[in-house]
Design an enzyme around this catalytic site. Structure first.
Site, PDB file in Angstrom:
ATOM      1  N   PRO A 194       0.843  -1.136   0.235  1.00 31.80           N
ATOM      2  CA  PRO A 194       0.067   0.019  -0.132  1.00 31.80           C
ATOM      3  C   PRO A 194       0.770   1.193   0.033  1.00 31.80           C
ATOM      4  CG  PRO A 194       0.258  -0.979   2.085  1.00 31.80           C
ATOM      5  CD  PRO A 194       0.853  -1.925   1.626  1.00 31.80           C
ATOM      6  N   CYS A 195       1.574   1.376  -1.297  1.00 38.33           N
ATOM      7  CA  CYS A 195       2.198   2.733  -1.323  1.00 38.33           C
ATOM      8  C   CYS A 195       1.266   3.987  -1.168  1.00 38.33           C
ATOM      9  CB  CYS A 195       3.238   2.645  -2.314  1.00 38.33           C
ATOM     10  SG  CYS A 195       2.334   2.540  -3.974  1.00 38.33           S
ATOM     11  N   HIS A 196       0.111   3.997  -1.512  1.00 35.52           N
ATOM     12  CA  HIS A 196      -0.862   4.987  -1.145  1.00 35.52           C
ATOM     13  C   HIS A 196      -1.071   5.290   0.148  1.00 35.52           C
ATOM     14  CE1 HIS A 196      -3.254   1.105  -0.795  1.00 35.52           C
ATOM     15  NE2 HIS A 196      -4.011   2.019  -0.045  1.00 35.52           N
TER      16      HIS A 196
END
Ligand SMILES: [Zn+2]
Length: 338
Positions: free
Chosen positions: A307-309
């Site tokens: 989850p780089c978001h």
């Protein structure tokens, strides 16, 4: 719509575009080419959505030239792209042709809702991978029988990727498929070890990621099936339906030691919360490496699952996201509700 397609009904021009599943081509309703069977057509409201779903424009009816008269400069350019859908045209190349890059950017934005470069990128991706759909019989059986039997497909695939069937035995295979999400189609790649790619088809970095993976895994991309695709598609659907917070699917993450550490740290950020790049760097016992952390973040090849978001600016601003800030906002809202 199928009736309109058979009748070549011009009343429906611009209302829908027809994607022909068997050929991977999309047409205007009035196209004079032979009409497909009903079950082999799907419909799109715009050129952009047809492209996002893996289709290429028909060379008979030229969907891009829908609205009548076109200035010569754009007409010539579209014809040139028709001849070679793998073409790369940088600003420099455009200027050599006497075309102002800013002007063509505006034209594409206005008429097709995307930039010229994203159009070329999608065209290249689509001609490399065709309109691939999981479980498609023709690809599946040919895949099992060996690449030679894929004649037509292999030919075009070879042209666009440099892939040679005779070399396939020394190389690993990354199967690739398309998975639909509420945020648009994603391209997924997997080996026997796990999922190694999951990215939105319109992401600018996608081509680079594909090239890097080819090199890192000494592998060729082949449209087809993989044991992990089903579970991935199901879990993604549950995630978007707000019924899932965590993913359980094997991942393959080739990269530097640092990159892998950053990606693993990302997976420790719980759904519904965010961290700043600085906090990530501190979590990695490397408080000064904020920029390197941000870069490794951007190199993430497995969107949503890694989850780089969930990493935002220290001021709370969303800052950049490969798939677009609007997608980042959507994902964070979804996770906050869930
Ligand atoms: Zn057509």
């Amino acid at each position: 719509m199928y009736e309109a397609l058979l009748k070549k009904d011009s009343e429906f021009e611009g209302i829908f575009f027809a994607g022909i599943k068997t050929t991977g081509i999309f047409c205007r309703p009035t196209c004079t080419a032979r009409k497909p069977k009903k079950e082999n057509v799907e419909y799109f409201p715009s050129i952009k959505t047809a492209l996002h779903n893996g289709y290429r424009p028909c060379k008979v009816c030229h969907p891009l030239k829908l609205n009548g008269e076109f200035p010569n400069w754009i007409n010539n350019l579209l014809n040139e792209i028709d001849q070679n859908q793998n073409i790369k045209l940088r600003d420099y190349d455009l200027r050599t042709k006497g075309i102002d890059p800013a002007r063509i950017r505006r034209w594409f934005k206005k008429h097709y809702g995307m930039t010229f470069q994203s159009y070329l990128r999608l065209l290249r991706i689509n001609s490399a991978f065709g309109r691939i759909k999981q479980g498609e019989k023709v690809v599946e059986s040919a895949y099992e029988l060996g690449y030679e039997s894929l004649s037509g497909f292999t030919e075009s695939f070879k042209k666009s990727t440099g892939f040679s069937p005779s070399k396939s035995k020394q190389n690993n295979i990354i199967s690739i498929t398309r998975i639909l999400t509420p945020l648009g189609p994603m391209l997924a790649g997997a080996t026997d070890e796990g999922i190694c790619l999951l990215e939105f088809v319109d992401r600018r970095m996608l081509e680079t990621q594909i090239k890097r993976l080819k090199k890192l895994l000494n592998a060729e991309f082949v449209p087809g099936t993989n044991k992990y695709f089903d579970v991935l598609a199901i879990q993604l659907k549950e995630y978007f339906d707000e019924k899932r917070k965590q993913f359980y699917v094997p991942l393959q993450l080739p990269g530097t030691e640092f990159q892998v550490k950053v990606w693993e740290e990302l997976m420790k950020i719980p759904s519904g919360s965010t961290r700043s790049y600085k906090e990530q760097a501190i979590a990695l016992n490397n408080p000064k490496a904020v920029r390197a952390v941000a870069r490794a973040n951007g190199d993430n090849r497995i969107a949503i699952i890694i989850p780089c978001h969930r990493v935002i600016g220290s001021d709370g601003k969303l800052v950049g996201y490969g798939g677009g800030v609007w997608r980042k906002q959507y994902l964070l809202n979804l996770e906050n509700r869930n």
